[in-house]
Design an enzyme around this catalytic site. Structure first.
Site, short mmCIF file in Angstrom:
data_model
loop_
_atom_site.label_atom_id
_atom_site.label_comp_id
_atom_site.label_asym_id
_atom_site.label_seq_id
_atom_site.Cartn_x
_atom_site.Cartn_y
_atom_site.Cartn_z
N ASP A 1 0.68 -1.28 0.01
CA ASP A 1 -0.17 -0.03 0.16
C ASP A 1 0.98 1.15 -0.20
O ASP A 1 1.84 1.24 0.73
CB ASP A 1 -0.98 -0.09 1.23
CG ASP A 1 -1.91 -1.07 1.26
OD1 ASP A 1 -2.16 -2.00 0.13
OD2 ASP A 1 -2.64 -1.14 2.19
N ASP B 1 -15.45 -3.78 -0.10
CA ASP B 1 -14.76 -3.84 1.46
C ASP B 1 -15.98 -3.55 2.50
O ASP B 1 -16.79 -2.34 2.21
CB ASP B 1 -13.68 -2.67 1.58
CG ASP B 1 -12.97 -2.53 0.40
OD1 ASP B 1 -12.37 -3.88 0.16
OD2 ASP B 1 -12.64 -1.53 -0.17
#
Length: 241
Positions: A8, A129
């Site tokens: 990330d 998500d």
């Protein structure tokens, strides 16, 4: 089953978050290129990357870094974060990114997802998500009124072949995946399912294999050492996809 090690990116740095909370961002590696090279050396063929700045702000933020990894690492790059329009989808896919992940727009602009899936097939994935089963958007900062299974079914009807599912409450916590929700998702749709959020050790990889999932994303566990990437790949019987 495919194993996708994760990087990330926030402010150009390799970081991890806890439960998607941007205030918990902490550096886990010095250099994205070197980290990608270590993944390749361990036997990986894909890398999962997220533009955290892009996800939060709704626009491309770290594109040169991602394209450089795609060009030089020898890995196929799966990329999400801030990809909210057709122009950005085309830009990434035409410049070396192997698969893009559409998240917030799956809720807010499903017609665009349908168009992208029709144009690019399995190079399009939808990231679902969830917090307590409800879909979160805008870099996980907002929670919608849409259930994760309902969105998955809608995306299947839109022609999406790949879904990446994350239980946000488990992401970055090393507490194990939400196997119950993953099992329900695998049963509900015919899409290929990639698990994400909470992988701790080889037991999670084995459990995903038993569920018949397409892949598993591994992040913090690799950086803390609770999971060996090479062993995860061997356990998964990693096959090309």
């Amino acid at each position: 089953m495919i194993i996708l090690p994760a990087i990330d990116i926030k402010d150009g740095c390799c970081v991890r978050l806890r439960k998607g909370d941007f205030s918990t961002a902490h550096k886990v590696a010095e250099d994205a290129g070197e980290t990608a090279a270590s993944f390749l050396a361990a036997g990986a063929r894909w890398i999962h990357m997220v533009d955290l700045d892009g996800a939060k702000e709704g626009e491309v933020k770290n594109a040169p870094l991602f394209l450089e990894i795609a060009r030089t690492s020898g890995l196929k790059v799966e990329l999400g974060g801030g990809i909210r329009d057709r122009k950005t989808i085309e830009y990434y896919l035409e410049n070396g990114i192997s698969r893009v992940i559409l998240g917030s727009i799956a809720v807010k602009n499903p017609a665009l997802v349908r168009e992208a899936a029709a144009a690019y097939g399995d190079r399009i994935a939808v990231g679902i998500d969830a917090k307590e089963g409800m879909v979160a958007t805008e870099g996980w900062l907002d929670t919608s009124s849409v259930g994760y299974l309902d969105l998955a079914k809608e995306m299947e009807q839109a022609g999406v072949k790949m879904i990446i599912f994350t239980d946000i409450s488990r992401d970055g916590m090393l507490g194990g995946l939400n196997l119950e929700q993953l099992a329900a998702l695998e049963k509900a749709v015919s899409c290929n399912i990639i698990a994400s959020g909470g992988v701790r050790d080889l037991r999670d990889i084995e459990a995903c294999g038993r569920l018949g999932l397409h892949g598993v994303i591994c992040g913090k566990a690799l950086y803390t050492g609770s999971l060996s990437l090479r062993e995860a790949i061997e356990t998964a019987g990693d096959q090309p996809c």
